[in-house]
Design an enzyme around this catalytic site. Sequence first.
Site, PDB file in Angstrom:
ATOM      1  N   SER A  17      47.165  47.800  40.564  1.00 26.90           N
ATOM      2  CA  SER A  17      46.620  47.736  41.968  1.00 26.90           C
ATOM      3  C   SER A  17      47.440  47.260  43.051  1.00 26.90           C
ATOM      4  O   SER A  17      47.633  47.729  44.148  1.00 26.90           O
ATOM      5  CB  SER A  17      45.491  46.597  41.823  1.00 26.90           C
ATOM      6  OG  SER A  17      44.362  46.460  43.000  1.00 26.90           O
ATOM      7  N   THR A  20      39.717  47.649  46.400  1.00 25.64           N
ATOM      8  CA  THR A  20      39.872  46.183  45.972  1.00 25.64           C
ATOM      9  C   THR A  20      41.082  45.933  45.134  1.00 25.64           C
ATOM     10  O   THR A  20      41.004  46.379  44.260  1.00 25.64           O
ATOM     11  CB  THR A  20      38.506  45.883  45.596  1.00 25.64           C
ATOM     12  OG1 THR A  20      38.584  44.203  45.586  1.00 25.64           O
ATOM     13  CG2 THR A  20      38.041  46.225  44.576  1.00 25.64           C
ATOM     14  N   GLU A  21      41.662  44.609  45.348  1.00 22.48           N
ATOM     15  CA  GLU A  21      42.868  44.506  44.727  1.00 22.48           C
ATOM     16  C   GLU A  21      42.563  44.042  43.292  1.00 22.48           C
ATOM     17  O   GLU A  21      43.517  43.840  42.386  1.00 22.48           O
ATOM     18  CB  GLU A  21      43.791  43.365  45.512  1.00 22.48           C
ATOM     19  CG  GLU A  21      42.865  42.021  45.799  1.00 22.48           C
ATOM     20  CD  GLU A  21      42.289  42.243  47.096  1.00 22.48           C
ATOM     21  OE1 GLU A  21      41.933  43.213  47.680  1.00 22.48           O
ATOM     22  OE2 GLU A  21      42.147  41.018  47.875  1.00 22.48           O
ATOM     23  N   ASN A  22      41.224  43.585  42.834  1.00 23.08           N
ATOM     24  CA  ASN A  22      41.117  43.212  41.610  1.00 23.08           C
ATOM     25  C   ASN A  22      41.106  44.756  40.553  1.00 23.08           C
ATOM     26  O   ASN A  22      40.373  44.660  39.480  1.00 23.08           O
ATOM     27  CB  ASN A  22      39.862  42.421  41.491  1.00 23.08           C
ATOM     28  CG  ASN A  22      38.467  43.125  41.946  1.00 23.08           C
ATOM     29  OD1 ASN A  22      38.534  43.671  43.143  1.00 23.08           O
ATOM     30  ND2 ASN A  22      37.629  42.904  41.279  1.00 23.08           N
ATOM     31  N   ASN A  80      42.045  48.719  52.521  1.00 22.36           N
ATOM     32  CA  ASN A  80      41.417  47.737  51.819  1.00 22.36           C
ATOM     33  C   ASN A  80      40.986  46.565  52.918  1.00 22.36           C
ATOM     34  O   ASN A  80      41.394  46.395  53.676  1.00 22.36           O
ATOM     35  CB  ASN A  80      42.434  46.807  51.156  1.00 22.36           C
ATOM     36  CG  ASN A  80      42.317  45.618  50.371  1.00 22.36           C
ATOM     37  OD1 ASN A  80      41.672  44.815  51.160  1.00 22.36           O
ATOM     38  ND2 ASN A  80      42.514  45.773  49.214  1.00 22.36           N
TER      39      ASN A  80
END
Lengths: 226, 230
Positions: free
Chosen positions: A97, A55-57, A32
């Site tokens: 996520s 990606t955290e979204n 990340n």
Amino acid sequence: MSDGNFSENVQDPRARMVARAAREIAPGMVVNLGIGLPTKVIDHLPEGFPVCLHTENGMAGIGPTLPYEAADRNLIDAGGAYVSPLPGTSYFDSAVSFALVRSGRLDLTMLGAFEVAESGDLANWKIPGKFSPGAGGAIELAQKARRVVVLTTHTDRKGNPKLLRQCTLPLTARGHVARIFTDMAVVDVTPRGFALVELASGTTAKEVQEATGATLHLPAGDIPTF
Amino acid sequence: MSLPDKTTTMEEAVAAIPDGAVVMLGGFGVPGTPFTLIHELVRQGKRDLTVIKNDANEAGMGVDHLIVAGLMRKLIVTHLGLNANAIAAMNEGRIKVELCAQGILAERIRAGGAGLQAILTDIGLETELAEGKQVIEMAGKRLLVEPAIRADVALIHADCADPFGNLTYLATARNFNPPMAMAAERVIVETERLVPLGGISPDAVETPGVFVDHICPLTQISEEYGVVRR
């Protein structure tokens, strides 16, 4: 991404730092990249390099960034850049996520920093009275990625050191930073404190020590440059 | 037998929301933000709202309309750095802001939707996000008690719905929508496409219609949903 090799002979000190950080990514990793400088690491990965960027979204397998004309309105990274999928990409919701993050599936995260302490403490989300936008996903990334590295300029805009004995700002996570890439050096966090690992070419160990707010332990023998 | 039809107009669905409601809004940046439902909230002048959302969008977009119209009392959020209006409203005390770690907000909502009371976590220990929170010790570890969250209303953006409320989403427009669609007393969905019952394969359903109360087909995709030129 560059053509088949990691970038060499990058002149600008910041770009050189980013190019050096890219070599931290080993084949097969799940990684990340934080918002800002770390995102630029993508530009220095060889084409076809086997890595899964998260990606955290809600995406694993980020492909190249797209220009306005080619962008998909439903597909961004956590920094808001329009990105593309790769063969094998997956999408998922925010709960999944962060399940991935907290359960230890991230091999590496690269984060920005306001301050890093010699104990590995990280402050990167709040400057009281000036800037308090919230930490987003940074706390979980910094606390749970298997390896946490920081990309930052060695000093702030006023020339004050960002590598310190102790953080003065509110912490993101305590004791998790393993390595710091700056425009001057690569510095490891060790049980003894900061240890100089590499120097940016044209920079001396003395200059790095003067720009650091804690003792910098030097290696025996020659110090590699990047 | 056939499954019930929950399609309705946006006006009617939003009219049932009382002033003072706790409202979850899907979305992470632009993707997944229910812009049209937010406009309807503003148009109907719903007041004293507590809003739960990942971020505060940007000035002039989405949740910002609620701030500018003075309809929001409190915002529970993970990040609001891209909206100067929201930061000003917070600093001037016009809205109360509660900051939450992003995955913990998602998981508290997921727990709320799963009928649980709280989650236990080490995330945020030794940071100021832990201040004032209950700490318990279990198996020798200190853990924060993070209460589950449910809302009065969740406003959801879906790519596709059938009349019963089965939903699918696209790409990174999922984000907080699937967990929020399970975590409110009244779940209102705006959908880009409405297909007949059976139009979504049962294997492809991401949010089962059982969780959904109202389906509002979008008649147009406004500029706000579009790609932002940076």
